[in-house]
Design an enzyme around this catalytic site. Structure first.
Site, mmCIF file in Angstrom:
data_model
loop_
_atom_site.group_PDB
_atom_site.id
_atom_site.type_symbol
_atom_site.label_atom_id
_atom_site.label_comp_id
_atom_site.label_asym_id
_atom_site.label_seq_id
_atom_site.Cartn_x
_atom_site.Cartn_y
_atom_site.Cartn_z
ATOM 1 N N SER A 192 122.786 15.834 -32.720
ATOM 2 C CA SER A 192 122.622 16.534 -31.456
ATOM 3 C C SER A 192 121.709 15.823 -30.457
ATOM 4 O O SER A 192 122.044 14.751 -30.003
ATOM 5 C CB SER A 192 122.146 17.952 -31.756
ATOM 6 O OG SER A 192 122.343 18.761 -30.657
ATOM 7 N N ASP A 374 125.737 16.112 -28.341
ATOM 8 C CA ASP A 374 126.981 16.753 -28.785
ATOM 9 C C ASP A 374 127.493 17.780 -27.778
ATOM 10 O O ASP A 374 128.340 18.621 -28.110
ATOM 11 C CB ASP A 374 126.818 17.374 -30.175
ATOM 12 C CG ASP A 374 125.790 18.488 -30.213
ATOM 13 O OD1 ASP A 374 124.842 18.451 -29.399
ATOM 14 O OD2 ASP A 374 125.920 19.400 -31.052
ATOM 15 N N THR A 441 115.075 31.081 -33.623
ATOM 16 C CA THR A 441 115.630 29.867 -33.021
ATOM 17 C C THR A 441 116.839 29.367 -33.818
ATOM 18 O O THR A 441 116.814 29.359 -35.042
ATOM 19 C CB THR A 441 114.537 28.784 -33.010
ATOM 20 O OG1 THR A 441 113.496 29.236 -32.139
ATOM 21 C CG2 THR A 441 115.054 27.451 -32.513
ATOM 22 N N LYS A 481 126.676 27.097 -28.524
ATOM 23 C CA LYS A 481 126.207 26.931 -27.164
ATOM 24 C C LYS A 481 127.125 25.914 -26.504
ATOM 25 O O LYS A 481 127.734 25.088 -27.188
ATOM 26 C CB LYS A 481 124.743 26.512 -27.123
ATOM 27 C CG LYS A 481 124.306 25.385 -28.050
ATOM 28 C CD LYS A 481 122.787 25.337 -28.056
ATOM 29 C CE LYS A 481 122.237 24.173 -28.848
ATOM 30 N NZ LYS A 481 122.321 24.329 -30.302
HETATM 31 C C1 VG1 Z 1 115.982 22.740 -31.551
HETATM 32 C C2 VG1 Z 1 115.868 23.800 -30.480
HETATM 33 C C3 VG1 Z 1 116.736 24.989 -30.834
HETATM 34 C C4 VG1 Z 1 118.183 24.519 -31.055
HETATM 35 C C5 VG1 Z 1 118.210 23.423 -32.093
HETATM 36 C C6 VG1 Z 1 119.594 22.847 -32.297
HETATM 37 O O1 VG1 Z 1 115.516 23.245 -32.768
HETATM 38 O O2 VG1 Z 1 114.534 24.194 -30.315
HETATM 39 O O3 VG1 Z 1 116.650 25.951 -29.827
HETATM 40 O O4 VG1 Z 1 118.994 25.583 -31.481
HETATM 41 O O5 VG1 Z 1 117.347 22.354 -31.703
HETATM 42 O O6 VG1 Z 1 120.142 22.404 -31.115
HETATM 43 P P1 VG1 Z 1 114.063 22.981 -33.336
HETATM 44 O O7 VG1 Z 1 114.053 23.626 -34.699
HETATM 45 O O8 VG1 Z 1 113.876 21.512 -33.335
HETATM 46 O O9 VG1 Z 1 113.119 23.633 -32.379
HETATM 47 V V1 VG1 Z 1 121.076 21.008 -31.116
HETATM 48 O O10 VG1 Z 1 121.830 20.985 -29.594
HETATM 49 O O11 VG1 Z 1 119.936 19.870 -31.453
HETATM 50 O O12 VG1 Z 1 122.162 21.310 -32.353
HETATM 51 CO CO CO Z 2 123.259 19.787 -29.360
#
Ligand code: VG1
Ligand code: CO
Length: 664
Positions: A192, A374, A441, A481
């Site tokens: 991501s 992504d 989250t 999302k």
């Molecule tokens: C981060 C964001 C979270 C999101 C996740 C995956 O997680 O804070 O809001 O859902 O990334 O998004 P974390 O645990 O690092 O705070 V993605 O677009 O990286 O799949």
């Molecule tokens: Co992403």
């Protein structure tokens, strides 16, 4: 992958022609090699004389393979985090790494499927380094395990929301006409927003049958299996599937069919149900309207091109960095004020989100957006105006009547936000009498709410809107999302706001729309500080300190050094209102009261998406009703609150960090 003879036990040898012969000359059944009476040349190189993505070519390139069982041993630390498993790509390239994880994933999915092997799975990735190699390895494991249909998008690249759309909509025949998806899951190769390329990150996420990210029950069961795995099934002598082959090409590996599918069609059909493409096309032509979309060299770029340019007729100059690259052009594909700096500058903004004073606003794009690796996240900005993701959600909620997907079904029936996101959404939801949920989250927690009726015969909360402060917004059109969806939602809001604006007159901009919103509901000043690459022990110490001294301690006796008073402290846990499952330790919240009497809060949590060390996230939020103060920049408005919180948690003392890596 190297296999030693000793490691192999052949359990089944399928009678197939020699792989070399099969590949040198893919056999194309003559009846299927003609489209509209036009012969489509098919070669190992994969190019066809007529290979637009809308052509449904059916051809079969026979391949070979023997199912083999390979001995392996457990590899530690394969527990998926907030969204899938992410590690340095060199870790994934290690012997048995992808194979162990995927075998455990298949076994978990089969268990959830009542012991029955899955019939149809899509495998796609965001195009980062190791994407194509991992697709081959995974395809071989799926085939060896007996998955009948394996779908791969042409070139192997798809955005995460587009994968979700395929799972939900693509029928066995591929046209999606009856709206019933047949895929039981999707394997998405992405880390991501984490950087890609040698020395950077690779990752794998899994989406289940309704297109939703696998829940914690699934990922925990998967993790348990990685601790005891002793073998996996794959295929020997498997030829390489040509990812650039024309859409509709079918490869046979063992008894499985591997089909190259159109990455765009199902997703495009979905978006066309959400928005009025004719209205957007018209608005796109309006004098003064300009869009700038930054694909950050991730998977979202090709979808942006398809939708914004090919469908909505915007000029090519509306796109930047929309060609996917394995290393994202060495950029960090996280669409925030720091990492999307080029777009931020082009929108007339400074890195803190405030406007550049020296630029003529009229010369700037009306709407700016950036996608992550992504394509599921989005940054939204107007000319010289940054919209925080939490505000964006609240604005979309308040303006549901501008979005056909919501308006045509009588408005929103439910909304949700992740806990660290600001309460801007709550205020609108309460004013408009819409149920509002606060989840931990990660998108997986929205899935049950959106599918409450579909999956549990519970209350129907659709049409549904949800989002996170981390630039993720979406709805129930898919179960992910969706960065591009958010951009079209904003374009729809702008189109409606400018309906009666004469051609040639100044357009109502993003800034005016948001400022009007604040005047009605008040402004939630919002900022996130990220402390990246902190030593894991130190990060845990910070969390433990807050837990012991404030959550379990006596907050009334805590003296702050400013007029901002600590009101209370809690640790967030969540009980899913749909299936009753419980999740604990989802963030530490310090609630403050401001001298004005308005509330403020600071949330601390550890990131669950990093691949090494720890990232401490500190989320700052402060409510301001007084419209005369709404013009302040967020970092300035929140400075005192930030300083107070950092003192209270002894951030510098414990981590040695006197400033965050990223402020957004
Ligand atoms: C981060 C964001 C979270 C999101 C996740 C995956 O997680 O804070 O809001 O859902 O990334 O998004 P974390 O645990 O690092 O705070 V993605 O677009 O990286 O799949
Ligand atoms: Co992403």
């Amino acid at each position: 992958m190297k296999l030693t003879t000793a490691a192999l036990a052949i359990v089944a040898a399928l009678s197939l022609p020699s792989p070399t012969a099969a590949f040198a000359q893919p056999s194309i059944p003559s009846s299927k090699a003609f489209i509209n009476n036009k012969h489509v040349a098919l070669s190992r190189g994969g190019s066809s004389t007529s290979s637009t993505s809308s052509i449904a070519l059916q051809s079969t390139a026979t391949t070979s393979g023997e199912v083999i069982v390979v001995s392996t041993t457990p590899i530690p630390e394969m527990r998926p985090g907030t969204s899938g498993l992410r590690k340095k790509v060199e870790v994934w390239q290690g012997e048995h790494y992808v194979e162990n994880f995927i075998q455990c994933l298949i076994d978990t999915a089969v268990e959830k499927n009542g012991g029955k092997m899955l019939d149809t799975i899509i495998v796609a990735g965001d195009g980062r380094y190791h994407n194509s190699e991992a697709i081959q390895t995974i395809t071989q494991l799926l085939a060896a395990n007996g998955v009948n249909n394996i779908w791969i998008p042409r070139n192997g690249i798809m955005s995460t929301p587009a994968v979700s759309a395929v799972i939900r909509r693509r029928t066995a025949s591929g046209d999606g006409s009856d709206g019933q998806g047949v895929a039981q899951g999707g394997i998405v190769l992405t880390a991501s927003h984490n950087p890609g390329g040698p020395g950077e990150d690779f990752g794998i996420k899994y989406n289940e049958g309704l297109g939703q990210p696998a829940g914690e029950d699934f990922t925990e069961a998967l993790y348990e299996k990685t601790l005891s795995i002793s073998s996996y099934k794959t295929v020997s002598n498997s030829p390489v599937v040509d990812l650039s082959a024309p859409i509709g090409t079918v490869y046979k590996i063992g008894s499985s069919s591997v089909t190259i599918i159109d990455p765009f069609q199902n997703y495009l059909d979905t978006l066309k149900e959400c928005f009025d493409f004719n209205q957007l096309k018209e608005f796109g032509k309006k004098e003064g309207f300009k869009m700038l979309f930054d694909g950050m060299h991730g998977a979202g770029g090709i979808f942006a091109k398809r939708v914004l340019i090919d469908e909505l007729g915007l000029p090519e100059s509306s796109l930047m960095r929309c060609n996917p690259l394995p290393d994202f052009g060495k950029c960090h594909p996280d669409p925030n004020l720091t990492y999307a700096s080029e777009l931020v500058e082009k929108m007339g903004l400074l890195p803190d989100g405030s406007a550049t004073t020296s630029v003529d606003v009229a010369s700037l794009p009306t709407l700016g957006a950036a996608n992550d690796g992504d394509g599921d996240r989005n940054l939204v900005a107007g000319a010289g105006f940054f919209v925080t993701p939490s505000d964006s959600m609240a604005l979309i909620c308040d303006n549901w009547a501008s979005i056909p997907q919501f308006a045509s079904r009588g408005g929103l029936k439910g909304v949700a936000r992740s806990m660290p996101s600001s309460a801007a959404l709550d205020v609108v939801a309460s004013a408009r009498n819409i149920p509002c949920f606060i989840t931990p989250t990660g998108w997986k927690f929205f899935g049950n709410l959106m599918s409450s009726k579909e999956m549990f015969d519970g209350k129907d909360y659709t049409p549904f809107l949800c989002g996170e402060e981390s630039f993720g917004t979406g709805s129930d059109h898919v179960r992910e999302k969706d960065g591009l969806w958010a951009v079209l939602a904003w374009m729809s809001i702008l189109a409606k706001a400018n309906e009666s604006v004469e051609n040639g007159a100044t357009l109502v901009g993003v800034k005016e729309i948001v400022e009007k919103h604040w005047a009605t509901y008040g402004r939630h000043f919002y900022c996130r500080y990220d402390y990246e690459g902190v030593d894991s022990n130190d990060a845990n110490k910070v969390m433990e300190f807050i837990r012991e001294n404030y959550v379990n301690g006596d907050t009334a006796s805590i003296k702050t050094e400013s007029d901002i008073k600590l009101a209370d402290a809690i640790e967030f846990s969540y009980t899913d209102p749909v299936d009753g499952s419980k999740t604990s330790k989802q963030g530490l919240i310090l609630n403050f009261s401001l001298p004005s009497g308005d509330p403020a809060r600071v949330v601390f949590r550890l990131s669950g998406t990093g691949s090494s060390g720890a990232t401490i996230r500190m989320y700052l939020e402060q409510y301001e009703k007084d419209a005369s103060k709404h013009g302040m920049s967020a970092p300035v408005a929140l400075k005192e609150l930030a300083e107070e919180a950092l003192r209270l948690v002894k951030m510098e003392e414990t981590t040695g960090r006197d400033s965050p890596t990223v402020i957004t």
